[in-house]
Design an enzyme around this catalytic site. Structure first.
Site, PDB file in Angstrom:
ATOM      1  NE  ARG A   1      -1.961   1.895   3.397  1.00 37.87           N
ATOM      2  CZ  ARG A   1      -1.896   1.840   4.719  1.00 37.87           C
ATOM      3  NH1 ARG A   1      -2.570   0.944   5.401  1.00 37.87           N
ATOM      4  NH2 ARG A   1      -1.124   2.682   5.390  1.00 37.87           N
TER       5      ARG A   1
ATOM      6  CG  HIS B   1      -6.636   2.690   5.998  1.00 42.38           C
ATOM      7  ND1 HIS B   1      -6.832   1.419   5.508  1.00 42.38           N
ATOM      8  CD2 HIS B   1      -7.860   3.117   6.403  1.00 42.38           C
ATOM      9  CE1 HIS B   1      -8.120   1.085   5.622  1.00 42.38           C
ATOM     10  NE2 HIS B   1      -8.760   2.103   6.158  1.00 42.38           N
TER      11      HIS B   1
ATOM     12  CE1 TYR C   1       0.762   2.755   8.804  1.00 41.14           C
ATOM     13  CE2 TYR C   1      -0.475   4.439   9.997  1.00 41.14           C
ATOM     14  CZ  TYR C   1      -0.304   3.659   8.873  1.00 41.14           C
ATOM     15  OH  TYR C   1      -1.177   3.767   7.813  1.00 41.14           O
TER      16      TYR C   1
HETATM   17  C1  LIG Z   1     -15.351  -5.913  10.865  1.00 40.21           C
HETATM   18  C2  LIG Z   1     -14.634  -4.618  10.665  1.00 40.21           C
HETATM   19  N1  LIG Z   1     -13.671  -4.240  11.545  1.00 40.21           N
HETATM   20  C3  LIG Z   1     -13.004  -3.083  11.358  1.00 40.21           C
HETATM   21  C4  LIG Z   1     -13.302  -2.269  10.296  1.00 40.21           C
HETATM   22  C5  LIG Z   1     -12.531  -0.981  10.067  1.00 40.21           C
HETATM   23  N2  LIG Z   1     -11.581  -1.191   8.978  1.00 40.21           N
HETATM   24  C6  LIG Z   1     -11.849  -0.751   7.725  1.00 40.21           C
HETATM   25  S1  LIG Z   1     -10.635  -1.103   6.656  1.00 40.21           S
HETATM   26  C7  LIG Z   1      -9.711  -1.865   7.834  1.00 40.21           C
HETATM   27  C8  LIG Z   1      -8.370  -2.438   7.501  1.00 40.21           C
HETATM   28  C9  LIG Z   1      -8.433  -3.661   6.686  1.00 40.21           C
HETATM   29  O1  LIG Z   1      -7.128  -4.030   6.308  1.00 40.21           O
HETATM   30  P1  LIG Z   1      -6.915  -5.050   5.140  1.00 40.21           P
HETATM   31  O2  LIG Z   1      -7.923  -6.126   5.195  1.00 40.21           O
HETATM   32  O3  LIG Z   1      -5.491  -5.476   5.154  1.00 40.21           O
HETATM   33  O4  LIG Z   1      -7.250  -4.205   3.831  1.00 40.21           O
HETATM   34  P2  LIG Z   1      -6.495  -2.892   3.289  1.00 40.21           P
HETATM   35  O5  LIG Z   1      -7.254  -1.715   3.839  1.00 40.21           O
HETATM   36  O6  LIG Z   1      -5.102  -2.948   3.747  1.00 40.21           O
HETATM   37  O7  LIG Z   1      -6.595  -2.942   1.820  1.00 40.21           O
HETATM   38  C10 LIG Z   1     -10.358  -1.819   9.061  1.00 40.21           C
HETATM   39  C11 LIG Z   1      -9.817  -2.381  10.311  1.00 40.21           C
HETATM   40  C12 LIG Z   1     -14.335  -2.693   9.417  1.00 40.21           C
HETATM   41  N3  LIG Z   1     -14.685  -1.968   8.347  1.00 40.21           N
HETATM   42  N4  LIG Z   1     -14.961  -3.862   9.610  1.00 40.21           N
END
Ligand SMILES: Cc1ncc(C[n+]2csc(CCOP(=O)(O)OP(=O)(O)O)c2C)c(N)n1
Ligand SMILES: [Mg+2]
Length: 330
Positions: free
Chosen positions: A247, A251, A260
């Site tokens: 990435r 985020h 971080y």
């Molecule tokens: C069940 C749930 N927990 C927390 C969140 C908040 N949240 C949104 S995106 C994210 C990170 C997800 O990381 P990853 O699966 O690695 O995908 P990336 O964003 O890195 O593409 C989080 C914790 C959510 N949307 N749903």
């Protein structure tokens, strides 16, 4: 050297792939600028993940397969047939937005015409939905697959494991592609996954094939998705593909990633960019030049200017539209 020929891809298709990657990148760059200008409220970009997204899209059968993308998949939905204008209408929350009529947060893609299935905000829920679609396809004996994407952080949710188990038990025609971008918001891979084992290795526990590929290499991703699709169509069941990438941006527009991780780390990974990789491949193989590349950049910039202009001027939904698609109409 002639990797595209080995895969049965023409030069024209490779250029088309590159064009979609570049459209995705430029859409994200403009969207982030618009957010900083206060014109749109929020954006999640897929910068760095375009090779995985476009490689996968080109290996699927559009209009036939069912697609369940996740919020970072801007280049994927562009490759699936969504337009830049559609995406800008979505981030400006205008009524013509094909995804939700401007009512949903951006990144919740949905277009019946393109078989793009709307998702819920809790991460990984789309994986169960995809397995449900695969079950329906099996019951209808359709020659089609469902394709779902998610991040590596999301592969730690119970929903992922339940979906994998169901897909494994019923040997369903679903392709699950994890876009492993090394971060789940601020949490790095080694703090998400016990022992840092590959996500792809989890498939074995559920009785189907798992494969880890270089997510910055469009050809590797294309090949893996194409093979997974063929297996699914031949009743050989599900596949979990882990596309390892990075990435390159925070985020979301609400995140400051330098709290971080270091700038040096981001720069190091940005050098391994899938767009640069494909451009160099085309240059080396003699079917691209810096001049043609510059023209393409200019052309996409103009398309983006037009799409932004259109979306900015388009009308907002009426307040009463909030109630649309919530209750059944008599
Ligand atoms: C069940 C749930 N927990 C927390 C969140 C908040 N949240 C949104 S995106 C994210 C990170 C997800 O990381 P990853 O699966 O690695 O995908 P990336 O964003 O890195 O593409 C989080 C914790 C959510 N949307 N749903
Ligand atoms: Mg991630």
């Amino acid at each position: 050297m002639n990797r595209h020929l080995e895969l049965g891809l023409t030069e024209e298709t490779v250029i088309n792939m590159y064009t979609h990657m570049l459209q995705g990148r430029k859409f994200d760059e403009r969207a982030l600028l618009l957010q900083r200008m206060g014109k749109v409220s929020f954006h999640i970009a897929g910068i760095g993940q375009e090779a995985a997204q476009v490689g996968a899209a080109f290996a699927l059968k559009m209009g036939v397969d069912f697609l369940l993308p996740y919020y970072r998949d801007n280049a994927f939905v562009l490759s699936a047939g969504m337009s830049l204008q559609d995406l800008f209408l979505s981030i400006f929350a205008k009524s013509e937005d094909p995804n939700s009529g401007g009512r949903q947060s951006p990144g919740h893609f949905s277009t019946r015409r393109l078989n793009i299935v709307t998702g819920s905000t809790p991460v990984a829920t789309q994986i169960s939905h995809a397995v449900g679609f695969a079950l329906a396809l099996r019951m209808k004996q359709a020659s089609a697959v469902s394709f779902v994407t998610f991040g590596e952080g999301s592969s730690n949710q119970g929903e992922f494991h339940e979906a994998c188990n169901f897909a494994g038990v019923f040997s369903l025609p679903v392709i699950m592609m994890c876009e492993n971008n090394q971060y789940s918001i601020s949490t790095p891979y080694q703090k998400q996954i016990g022992g840092g084992v590959p996500i792809a290795s989890r498939a074995k526990a559920y009785g189907f094939k798992g494969i880890r590929v270089n997510g910055n290499d469009i050809f590797e991703v294309y090949e893996a998705v194409k093979a997974a699709r063929e297996r699914a169509i031949d009743n050989e069941g599900a596949t979990l593909i882990e596309a390892v990438t990075y990435r390159c941006i925070p985020h979301s527009s609400s995140d400051n990633d330098l709290i971080y991780r270091s700038k040096e780390e981001v720069e190091l990974h940005s050098n391994d960019d899938g767009i640069k990789k494909l451009k160099n491949y085309m240059l080396k193989n003699g079917f691209w030049s810096e001049e043609v590349d510059k023209n393409l950049h200019n052309q996409i910039n103009s398309m983006i200017n037009e799409a932004v202009d259109y979306a900015e001027k388009a009308r907002y939904p009426n307040p009463e539209d909030t109630l649309l698609h919530v209750y059944a109409n008599e």
